[in-house]
Enzyme design. Structure first.
Site, PDB file in Angstrom:
ATOM      1  N   ARG A  23       3.018  -1.151   5.971  1.00 62.41           N
ATOM      2  CA  ARG A  23       4.222  -0.614   5.336  1.00 62.41           C
ATOM      3  C   ARG A  23       4.032  -0.605   3.822  1.00 62.41           C
ATOM      4  O   ARG A  23       4.590  -1.431   3.094  1.00 62.41           O
ATOM      5  CB  ARG A  23       5.435  -1.427   5.759  1.00 62.41           C
ATOM      6  CG  ARG A  23       5.785  -1.179   7.225  1.00 62.41           C
ATOM      7  CD  ARG A  23       7.265  -1.032   7.417  1.00 62.41           C
ATOM      8  NE  ARG A  23       7.554  -0.072   8.468  1.00 62.41           N
ATOM      9  CZ  ARG A  23       8.785   0.155   8.911  1.00 62.41           C
ATOM     10  NH1 ARG A  23       9.809  -0.457   8.385  1.00 62.41           N
ATOM     11  NH2 ARG A  23       8.990   1.041   9.860  1.00 62.41           N
ATOM     12  N   GLN A  80       3.208   5.629   3.887  1.00 63.10           N
ATOM     13  CA  GLN A  80       4.506   6.114   4.356  1.00 63.10           C
ATOM     14  C   GLN A  80       4.393   7.385   5.197  1.00 63.10           C
ATOM     15  O   GLN A  80       5.116   7.550   6.179  1.00 63.10           O
ATOM     16  CB  GLN A  80       5.430   6.365   3.166  1.00 63.10           C
ATOM     17  CG  GLN A  80       6.073   5.109   2.610  1.00 63.10           C
ATOM     18  CD  GLN A  80       7.020   5.410   1.461  1.00 63.10           C
ATOM     19  OE1 GLN A  80       7.009   6.503   0.907  1.00 63.10           O
ATOM     20  NE2 GLN A  80       7.831   4.441   1.089  1.00 63.10           N
ATOM     21  N   ASP A  95       3.628   6.543   8.891  1.00 66.36           N
ATOM     22  CA  ASP A  95       4.424   5.498   9.516  1.00 66.36           C
ATOM     23  C   ASP A  95       5.276   6.048  10.664  1.00 66.36           C
ATOM     24  O   ASP A  95       6.396   6.518  10.467  1.00 66.36           O
ATOM     25  CB  ASP A  95       5.311   4.851   8.442  1.00 66.36           C
ATOM     26  CG  ASP A  95       6.025   3.604   8.928  1.00 66.36           C
ATOM     27  OD1 ASP A  95       5.995   3.340  10.149  1.00 66.36           O
ATOM     28  OD2 ASP A  95       6.620   2.903   8.098  1.00 66.36           O
ATOM     29  N   SER A 107       8.827   4.430  11.150  1.00 67.30           N
ATOM     30  CA  SER A 107       9.895   4.955  10.291  1.00 67.30           C
ATOM     31  C   SER A 107      10.351   6.330  10.756  1.00 67.30           C
ATOM     32  O   SER A 107      11.548   6.628  10.779  1.00 67.30           O
ATOM     33  CB  SER A 107       9.423   5.027   8.834  1.00 67.30           C
ATOM     34  OG  SER A 107       9.306   3.732   8.285  1.00 67.30           O
ATOM     35  N   TYR A 146      10.863  -5.399   6.242  1.00 68.25           N
ATOM     36  CA  TYR A 146      11.515  -5.980   7.412  1.00 68.25           C
ATOM     37  C   TYR A 146      12.273  -7.242   7.019  1.00 68.25           C
ATOM     38  O   TYR A 146      11.993  -7.881   6.001  1.00 68.25           O
ATOM     39  CB  TYR A 146      10.474  -6.363   8.480  1.00 68.25           C
ATOM     40  CG  TYR A 146       9.925  -5.206   9.256  1.00 68.25           C
ATOM     41  CD1 TYR A 146      10.700  -4.559  10.218  1.00 68.25           C
ATOM     42  CD2 TYR A 146       8.616  -4.759   9.055  1.00 68.25           C
ATOM     43  CE1 TYR A 146      10.192  -3.502  10.950  1.00 68.25           C
ATOM     44  CE2 TYR A 146       8.102  -3.706   9.781  1.00 68.25           C
ATOM     45  CZ  TYR A 146       8.889  -3.078  10.734  1.00 68.25           C
ATOM     46  OH  TYR A 146       8.379  -2.040  11.460  1.00 68.25           O
TER      47      TYR A 146
END
Length: 374
Positions: free
Chosen positions: A120, A125, A128, A131, A226
């Site tokens: 992360r 990104q 991911d 996400s 997280y």
């Protein structure tokens, strides 16, 4: 190099790569073979894949001929054994929650990448998948709640009188939670949101929701966005606050998860019993134990008039856009491991190393190594 795309199990409507992503792979001088009807549940037929230059073959042929297999759901040990010895497996294997499969991959000296392990970081990104799918899940969870609630979400002024807006409580303001907030607000609900991370407060407020503050949370910047485990004192204070807000809510959507661990318990049995009959709880953490004490994974139960929906693979219910997003994540990752049409693994790259479950009999990801030595 030949890349194979498999048809997912019956309960999975997504496909790893749609034709637009396949076209990109072909431009890299790779050959792509698609299992017959792999895209049908995502409303993409075999001819559409053929039109961009892919070949359509049987599952057995895809497994036997591919140098890399791309899937979403994990393959069985039997099917992995049918792959070429040096073939690379790319999917979402739940490697930290599926030690039996992980050990098998290591023992068989396979090379496997599990996309939920993508670090992360800012650079990662675009790869991911968690996400991306959280965006889908957050949106769909609100629609599921709205269709299950025996009243309107928005406020209405009618000749028959005024209807007050539904009160929605979102627990966890990560990607799924923020998308749930935005969707619930668009539907006209009055939205409250809780997260142990103070960094989430500004985002919650920017979406027009009210932030539920519980002081004393422990945070860790190394947690990759997280939540982290909290003290017993904070957890009790958190549960008491949630209990207070839940009793006034029509809908609760829970999204809190900790990687590699059981989901934190946020909604106790006493809280469910204190809610109004007709209320709805959508538990997005059902697969990792649930945020609600009474959640049953992949089932909907009703307790004292409160409907508790233990969400399963909800991203599969929007297969077209979910597959499109998933495929884009895959393409961005594959750029790191495919050079000039061939597989080129650079374990000096933190994303490649972090996403790799194992390579030639050795666990690569540090969390996988730790799990296997326990």
């Amino acid at each position: 190099m030949t890349i194979g795309i498999l048809k997912e199990p019956k309960e999975e409507s997504r496909v790893a790569l749609l034709p637009e992503a396949v076209k990109t792979l072909l431009s890299w001088n790779a050959q792509v073979i698609i299992e017959t009807d792999a895209g049908l549940s995502a409303f993409t037929d075999n001819d559409t894949y053929k039109a961009v230059g892919a070949s359509i073959k049987s599952r057995a042929e895809v497994l036997a001929e591919s140098d890399m297999i791309c899937s979403i759901q994990p393959l069985s040990q039997e099917e992995i054994s049918k792959m070429k010895p040096q073939a690379v497996l790319l999917g979402q294997m739940g490697a930290l929650f599926n030690p039996e499969l992980t050990k098998f991959l290591v023992q068989e000296k396979r090379t496997a990448f599990s996309m939920e392990l993508v670090p992360r970081t800012t650079r990662a990104q675009s790869m991911d998948v968690l996400s991306s799918m959280a965006t889908v899940i957050g949106y769909k969870s609100v629609l599921l709640a709205a269709s299950s609630l025996p009243r309107f979400f928005p406020m209405f002024m009618t000749a028959a009188g005024s209807i007050t807006p539904a009160k929605v409580l979102i627990l966890g303001a990560g990607v799924a939670g923020l998308q749930a907030i935005a969707t619930a607000k668009r539907l006209g609900a009055s939205v409250f949101a809780f997260d142990v991370r103070q960094a989430a407060k500004e985002e919650v407020l920017s979406l027009g929701a009210k932030f539920v503050d519980v002081e004393g949370a422990k945070e860790d910047k190394a947690a990759g966005g997280y939540a982290v485990e909290q003290s017993a004192e904070f957890i009790q204070k958190q549960k008491d606050t949630i209990h207070e807000y839940a009793a006034k809510s029509d809908v609760i959507i829970t999204t809190a998860q900790i990687p590699g661990r059981k989901a934190p318990l946020l909604v106790e049995e006493r809280t469910v019993l204190a809610m109004k009959p007709g209320s709805v709880i959508v538990d997005l953490a059902a697969s990792s134990g649930g945020n609600c004490a009474l959640t049953q994974a992949d089932q909907t139960v009703e307790i004292n008039g409160v409907k508790i929906i233990g969400v399963g693979n909800i991203a599969s219910e929007l297969p077209q856009d979910a597959s499109k997003m998933y495929g884009k994540n895959y393409i961005n990752f594959l750029k790191l491991i495919i050079k000039d049409g061939e597989i080129n693994l650079n374990f000096e790259d933190d994303i490649v190393k972090g996403t790799c479950v194992c390579h030639q009999g050795e666990a690569v990801n540090s969390r996988i190594s730790e799990m296997l030595t326990q």
